[in-house]
Design an enzyme around this catalytic site. Sequence first.
Site, PDB file in Angstrom:
ATOM      1  N   SER A 170      44.388  31.107  32.612  1.00 51.40           N
ATOM      2  CA  SER A 170      44.434  31.479  34.126  1.00 51.40           C
ATOM      3  C   SER A 170      44.307  29.969  34.559  1.00 51.40           C
ATOM      4  CB  SER A 170      43.410  32.149  34.407  1.00 51.40           C
ATOM      5  OG  SER A 170      43.602  32.482  35.984  1.00 51.40           O
TER       6      SER A 170
ATOM      7  N   HIS B  24      45.190  36.915  30.608  1.00 52.64           N
ATOM      8  CA  HIS B  24      44.844  38.197  31.387  1.00 52.64           C
ATOM      9  C   HIS B  24      45.177  39.438  30.659  1.00 52.64           C
ATOM     10  CE1 HIS B  24      45.392  34.878  34.529  1.00 52.64           C
ATOM     11  NE2 HIS B  24      44.363  35.279  34.890  1.00 52.64           N
TER      12      HIS B  24
ATOM     13  N   GLU C  60      52.255  34.045  30.826  1.00 49.19           N
ATOM     14  CA  GLU C  60      51.602  35.184  31.048  1.00 49.19           C
ATOM     15  C   GLU C  60      51.224  34.875  32.525  1.00 49.19           C
ATOM     16  OE1 GLU C  60      47.897  36.005  31.401  1.00 49.19           O
ATOM     17  OE2 GLU C  60      47.410  33.961  31.646  1.00 49.19           O
TER      18      GLU C  60
END
Length: 329
Positions: A118, A283, A214
């Site tokens: 992230s 995630h 992602e």
Amino acid sequence: MAFRMPPRATIRPPALLPGDTVGIVAPASNIDRPALLAGCAALERMGYKPYFLESIVERDLYFAGSIERRVAELEHMFANPEVRAIVCARGGYGVNYLLPKLPIEKLLANPKPFVGYSDITVLLTWLTDHGLVTFHGPMVTKDFGREYGIDLETWMAVLGNASDYEHTFSIDEVQPLVKGSAEGVLYGGCLSLLAASMGTPYEFKTEDTILFLEDVNEKPFQIDRMLRQLLLAGKFKTVRAFVFGEMLDCQQPHGQDYTLQEVILRILAPLGVPVAFGLSSGHVRAANRVLPFGVCAKLEVGEPVRLRCEAAVAQGTGAPRILKEPSKQ
């Protein structure tokens, strides 16, 4: 199998073994103590010794304390010889405040596995671009803190074993969008963070990569916009292959008559390189896989999809012991 190209990252940290101390850091958004302690309990059940500074729960707006606190925490964890690996507590937002203040030479002088995803993407790519193999994978409050949140196989094989790693994915796990095979440097992270790095001194580098992308909660047109931006910026010119994550909840809130895969193919299919979709790292709904960034890898996109990575860690010290599932009491 010998890889034909050199790795981007030549500094391989020592392998992580059960009994080792795992330092926990919060370089981005603030965290909750109960979630932190739940993740620590899981690490203990796996045989590790979790360690964190009490200041980790400090708050400054939406950050995990001040810039100075977060920089000092990272410096301390890298410098502390008792800490054998560093795992981020969570992502969120805030790492971009730290990069101008982090002493890269000091961090590289004490290499150890550094794990996150992230907002941590910018730290992973920055460290990898300076030569350190990094690890895109589970975080303490988000994954270790919930049942079946981590993929134990890749955690052990990638972080605890100084040998090549190979995995064959079923069609239900990873879909082949454009078939083919390629060899390159495994690298990437959260798409929105990579796009945000453009035009900064910390812009990500895509030359000769197998690029892993992602994200979470981005609508298909937003994924389209970011991919198109990177394409027009020339970031895909020498990419050898693409692998997408689960792309969790990347859909229109009220449904759509097309798939995200179709959106991706519209942009990437003309490049003529392999494209796969669905690898569970970052995630994810469950079982967060570890991916080593900076090492050579080979991707075969067919039915099934196969990924082989060269060893990401150096031989550790001490006798290896059996890890326990973090979900077991």
